[in-house]
Scaffold this motif. Structure first.
Motif, PDB file in Angstrom:
ATOM      1  N   SER A  88      -1.232   7.947   6.807  1.00 55.25           N
ATOM      2  CA  SER A  88       0.093   7.319   6.854  1.00 55.25           C
ATOM      3  C   SER A  88       0.046   6.143   7.823  1.00 55.25           C
ATOM      4  CB  SER A  88       1.153   8.338   7.286  1.00 55.25           C
ATOM      5  OG  SER A  88       0.783   8.968   8.511  1.00 55.25           O
ATOM      6  N   VAL A  89       0.556   4.998   7.362  1.00 54.19           N
ATOM      7  CA  VAL A  89       0.515   3.769   8.154  1.00 54.19           C
ATOM      8  C   VAL A  89       1.881   3.101   8.126  1.00 54.19           C
ATOM      9  CG1 VAL A  89      -0.611   1.525   8.498  1.00 54.19           C
ATOM     10  CG2 VAL A  89      -1.907   3.417   7.485  1.00 54.19           C
ATOM     11  N   TYR A  90       2.368   2.716   9.300  1.00 54.47           N
ATOM     12  CA  TYR A  90       3.617   1.954   9.390  1.00 54.47           C
ATOM     13  C   TYR A  90       3.317   0.625  10.058  1.00 54.47           C
ATOM     14  CZ  TYR A  90       8.442   0.654  10.508  1.00 54.47           C
ATOM     15  OH  TYR A  90       9.651   0.010  10.595  1.00 54.47           O
ATOM     16  N   LEU A  91       3.698  -0.455   9.383  1.00 55.08           N
ATOM     17  CA  LEU A  91       3.499  -1.803   9.918  1.00 55.08           C
ATOM     18  C   LEU A  91       4.845  -2.438  10.190  1.00 55.08           C
ATOM     19  CD1 LEU A  91       1.808  -4.352  10.544  1.00 55.08           C
ATOM     20  CD2 LEU A  91       1.925  -4.902   8.103  1.00 55.08           C
ATOM     21  N   CYS A  92       5.048  -2.937  11.408  1.00 56.61           N
ATOM     22  CA  CYS A  92       6.279  -3.656  11.736  1.00 56.61           C
ATOM     23  C   CYS A  92       6.328  -4.948  10.930  1.00 56.61           C
ATOM     24  CB  CYS A  92       6.331  -3.978  13.222  1.00 56.61           C
ATOM     25  SG  CYS A  92       6.929  -2.610  14.226  1.00 56.61           S
ATOM     26  N   GLY A  93       7.361  -5.072  10.113  1.00 54.49           N
ATOM     27  CA  GLY A  93       7.518  -6.253   9.274  1.00 54.49           C
ATOM     28  C   GLY A  93       8.321  -7.341   9.963  1.00 54.49           C
TER      29      GLY A  93
ATOM     30  N   VAL B 285      -3.133   6.951   0.675  1.00 50.23           N
ATOM     31  CA  VAL B 285      -2.464   6.208   1.738  1.00 50.23           C
ATOM     32  C   VAL B 285      -0.990   5.979   1.424  1.00 50.23           C
ATOM     33  CG1 VAL B 285      -2.436   4.075   3.099  1.00 50.23           C
ATOM     34  CG2 VAL B 285      -4.620   5.026   2.309  1.00 50.23           C
ATOM     35  N   LYS B 286      -0.145   6.324   2.371  1.00 52.12           N
ATOM     36  CA  LYS B 286       1.257   5.904   2.321  1.00 52.12           C
ATOM     37  C   LYS B 286       1.410   4.787   3.340  1.00 52.12           C
ATOM     38  CE  LYS B 286       6.102   7.216   2.573  1.00 52.12           C
ATOM     39  NZ  LYS B 286       7.115   8.295   2.729  1.00 52.12           N
ATOM     40  N   PHE B 287       1.757   3.611   2.846  1.00 52.45           N
ATOM     41  CA  PHE B 287       1.829   2.412   3.693  1.00 52.45           C
ATOM     42  C   PHE B 287       3.254   1.875   3.652  1.00 52.45           C
ATOM     43  CE2 PHE B 287       1.486  -2.009   4.817  1.00 52.45           C
ATOM     44  CZ  PHE B 287       0.422  -2.085   5.719  1.00 52.45           C
ATOM     45  N   VAL B 288       3.906   1.826   4.802  1.00 50.78           N
ATOM     46  CA  VAL B 288       5.299   1.389   4.886  1.00 50.78           C
ATOM     47  C   VAL B 288       5.398   0.152   5.771  1.00 50.78           C
ATOM     48  CG1 VAL B 288       7.631   2.025   5.631  1.00 50.78           C
ATOM     49  CG2 VAL B 288       6.166   3.726   4.507  1.00 50.78           C
ATOM     50  N   ARG B 289       6.124  -0.841   5.279  1.00 45.18           N
ATOM     51  CA  ARG B 289       6.396  -2.051   6.078  1.00 45.18           C
ATOM     52  C   ARG B 289       7.893  -2.345   5.977  1.00 45.18           C
ATOM     53  NH1 ARG B 289       3.860  -6.260   3.197  1.00 45.18           N
ATOM     54  NH2 ARG B 289       5.889  -6.591   2.199  1.00 45.18           N
ATOM     55  N   ASN B 290       8.540  -2.569   7.097  1.00 45.88           N
ATOM     56  CA  ASN B 290       9.996  -2.715   7.110  1.00 45.88           C
ATOM     57  C   ASN B 290      10.448  -4.173   7.124  1.00 45.88           C
ATOM     58  OD1 ASN B 290       9.237  -3.150   9.987  1.00 45.88           O
ATOM     59  ND2 ASN B 290      11.450  -3.297  10.210  1.00 45.88           N
ATOM     60  N   PHE B 291      11.738  -4.343   6.941  1.00 51.52           N
ATOM     61  CA  PHE B 291      12.406  -5.627   7.162  1.00 51.52           C
ATOM     62  C   PHE B 291      13.493  -5.421   8.207  1.00 51.52           C
ATOM     63  CE2 PHE B 291      11.071  -6.453   2.679  1.00 51.52           C
ATOM     64  CZ  PHE B 291      10.323  -7.602   2.920  1.00 51.52           C
TER      65      PHE B 291
ATOM     66  N   ASN C 266      -2.215 -12.016  -1.810  1.00 58.30           N
ATOM     67  CA  ASN C 266      -2.816 -10.836  -2.438  1.00 58.30           C
ATOM     68  C   ASN C 266      -2.709  -9.597  -1.553  1.00 58.30           C
ATOM     69  OD1 ASN C 266      -3.933  -9.706  -4.701  1.00 58.30           O
ATOM     70  ND2 ASN C 266      -6.042 -10.127  -4.124  1.00 58.30           N
ATOM     71  N   VAL C 267      -1.595  -9.481  -0.864  1.00 62.44           N
ATOM     72  CA  VAL C 267      -1.310  -8.296  -0.046  1.00 62.44           C
ATOM     73  C   VAL C 267      -0.687  -7.239  -0.955  1.00 62.44           C
ATOM     74  CG1 VAL C 267       0.133  -7.394   1.825  1.00 62.44           C
ATOM     75  CG2 VAL C 267      -1.027  -9.598   2.088  1.00 62.44           C
ATOM     76  N   LEU C 268      -1.239  -6.035  -0.934  1.00 59.28           N
ATOM     77  CA  LEU C 268      -0.743  -4.960  -1.799  1.00 59.28           C
ATOM     78  C   LEU C 268       0.701  -4.597  -1.467  1.00 59.28           C
ATOM     79  CD1 LEU C 268      -3.856  -2.589  -1.687  1.00 59.28           C
ATOM     80  CD2 LEU C 268      -3.215  -4.139  -3.557  1.00 59.28           C
ATOM     81  N   GLU C 269       1.436  -4.203  -2.488  1.00 61.37           N
ATOM     82  CA  GLU C 269       2.815  -3.766  -2.294  1.00 61.37           C
ATOM     83  C   GLU C 269       2.856  -2.497  -1.436  1.00 61.37           C
ATOM     84  OE1 GLU C 269       6.415  -4.178  -3.695  1.00 61.37           O
ATOM     85  OE2 GLU C 269       5.524  -6.052  -2.992  1.00 61.37           O
ATOM     86  N   PRO C 270       3.721  -2.448  -0.426  1.00 57.42           N
ATOM     87  CA  PRO C 270       3.846  -1.219   0.366  1.00 57.42           C
ATOM     88  C   PRO C 270       4.385  -0.061  -0.468  1.00 57.42           C
ATOM     89  CG  PRO C 270       4.859  -3.101   1.484  1.00 57.42           C
ATOM     90  CD  PRO C 270       4.587  -3.524   0.077  1.00 57.42           C
ATOM     91  N   SER C 271       4.176   1.135   0.023  1.00 60.46           N
ATOM     92  CA  SER C 271       4.736   2.320  -0.625  1.00 60.46           C
ATOM     93  C   SER C 271       6.253   2.320  -0.503  1.00 60.46           C
ATOM     94  CB  SER C 271       4.176   3.591   0.018  1.00 60.46           C
ATOM     95  OG  SER C 271       2.772   3.526   0.117  1.00 60.46           O
TER      96      SER C 271
END
Length: 459
Positions: free
Chosen positions: A23-28, A60-66, A103-108
């Motif tokens: 599980s990955v969380y990226l600050c958007g 992988v669950k990858f989340v990026r916020n707004f 070419n950045v993959l769409e987040p989960s």
């Protein structure tokens, strides 16, 4: 797989909360303006992390916020007279277009602060109940003294320099930060109308998106080095006080993007937007350039180096063009394991790209010597496909790659001339064929007659 943990300040073996899953969380971004190269560097860095984890076999669950409610957005509203929704929707759409170009993959999942208000409010209520928050005349504040491990993430100890901006003098401690800002224009809550503070947004979104376990919410929390303090420090403190566990098992941060060896920032007037760079080169070339330096290192941007990176990537596409029409065949596990081993070592992209360059050079040499070696051609296509999946480069049509920058009007002219040449060839009017080829050469266009028809590229 090994990654560099910003908290421990060393490389560690990645051991997920749940076997086989990551599980990955990226600050958007805060969506009040176009995305800049710093956003691109962070997104590409952790897109590579995601791709590497997936290549290692993890689900992988990858989340990026707004962040779509913030002081900067309110300032933009005041300056432009536009609504919050108009501004944020515009810049979210532009950001999404930039990410697609890179070419950045769409987040989960892509949670927004304004769509997570109930969770944010519930989180703040929990902090109040546990005595880790208090109310002043302008908002609800987090009491940093409630967290005995505050500053353990960033390692900062110079408390006299912790406050970044002037704040309410009624705070118990200068380190305390706002969780909810009172403002009658915004949202209803049990503690008064207002809007969330920046640091309370992400921590609530992470708790909402990831189940975690008794010790951690998420495996990896990622973001730019500028977010380590105060943003990530303040998130981690809230989680410990609200839930009694760590927000993340591992913390990863990418380096700064610099312009002329100065940190890029809007206050210095040297921000460079992604769309500015995309006017100079294709998105994949910008991706290739930004990933060519290790994600933790500071990146110094220059136009000359960007164009040089494009030429380096051209070599991959020339090999791909040489293999046009060839299907993937037997896999080269030696090559695959070599570049994956580099990426699994805290994303050692320098080693990976070096191995890729060697493969390309070796493939061209062997194709020169054995132009009819079908099995080798098919294996080389497999290698290019694997590199594309792992690194996000080399996925475009090879002929279209060398047509980048040609306008629609020019394309129509070129197409008409190629069709005329085909007709002249059919009529055995070879003199006219030569005239058209010369005319296209003067336009900076090179022709290639292939089994699939006439192809062209920009010289």
């Amino acid at each position: 797989m090994h990654i560099y943990d910003s908290k421990l300040k060393q490389k560690v073996k990645f051991e997920p909360i749940e076997d086989g899953k990551a599980s990955v969380y990226l600050c958007g971004p805060t969506v009040y303006d176009d995305a800049h190269l710093g956003h691109a560097k962070s997104s590409i860095s952790f897109d590579l992390l995601r791709r590497t984890l997936e290549a290692e076999g993890y689900e992988v669950k990858f989340v990026r916020n707004f962040t779509d409610i913030d002081d900067k957005i309110l300032k933009k509203m005041s300056e432009s007279g536009e609504s919050l929704e108009t501004i944020t929707e515009r810049y979210i759409a532009r950001y999404e277009a930039d990410m697609a170009a890179l070419n950045v993959l769409e987040p989960s999942a892509k949670p927004r602060a304004t769509q997570t208000l109930a969770q944010i409010i519930a989180y703040i209520e929990k902090l109040i109940e546990k005595g880790a928050a208090y109310t002043l005349d302008d908002g609800v504040y987090f009491d940093t003294s409630a967290d005995g491990e505050y500053l353990s993430l960033s390692g900062r100890r110079d408390e006299n320099k912790i406050a970044r901006v002037a704040s309410n003098e009624g705070k118990k401690d200068e380190k305390d930060f706002v969780l909810w800002k009172f403002d009658e224009k915004w949202y209803e809550s049990p503690f008064g109308r207002g809007r969330p503070g920046w640091h309370s947004e992400c921590v609530a979104m992470i708790a909402s998106e990831f189940a975690g376990d008794a010790r951690y919410n998420v495996d990896i929390h990622a973001g730019g080095a500028d977010l380590l303090f105060p943003h990530h420090e303040n998130e981690a403190a809230q989680c410990r006080c609200a839930l009694g566990r760590e927000l993340a098992k591992y913390w990863m941060h990418n380096g700064f993007v610099q312009i002329n060896n100065e940190k890029m920032s809007k206050s210095l007037g040297n921000s460079f937007f992604i769309r500015d760079a995309l006017a100079l080169v294709p998105g994949e070339a910008l991706r290739f350039y930004l990933m060519s330096t290790h994600y933790r290192a500071n990146f110094n941007f220059s136009h000359e180096d960007l164009l040089s990176a494009k030429k380096r990537l051209d070599k991959l596409y020339r090999l791909k063009k040489r293999l046009s029409g060839v299907s993937a065949g037997e896999r080269d596990f030696k090559f695959e394991s070599e570049i994956l081993a580099f990426m699994s070592d805290d994303m050692n992209v320098s080693g990976t790209l070096g191995a890729l360059d060697e493969m390309i050079a070796g493939a061209n040499a062997k194709l020169d010597a054995e132009p009819k070696n079908k099995v080798f051609k098919q294996t080389t296509v497999s290698n290019l496909n694997y590199a594309a999946e792992l690194l996000g480069i080399g996925e475009q049509d090879a002929f279209a790659w060398f047509q980048w920058g040609v306008s629609e009007a020019e394309r129509e002219t070129i197409s008409n001339l190629i069709n005329e040449r085909a007709a002249a060839k059919k009529e055995k009017n070879f003199a006219r064929c030569d005239e058209i080829r010369n005319e296209l050469t003067k336009m900076g266009v090179s022709l290639m007659d292939t089994a699939e028809g006439t192809k062209w590229e920009k010289i």
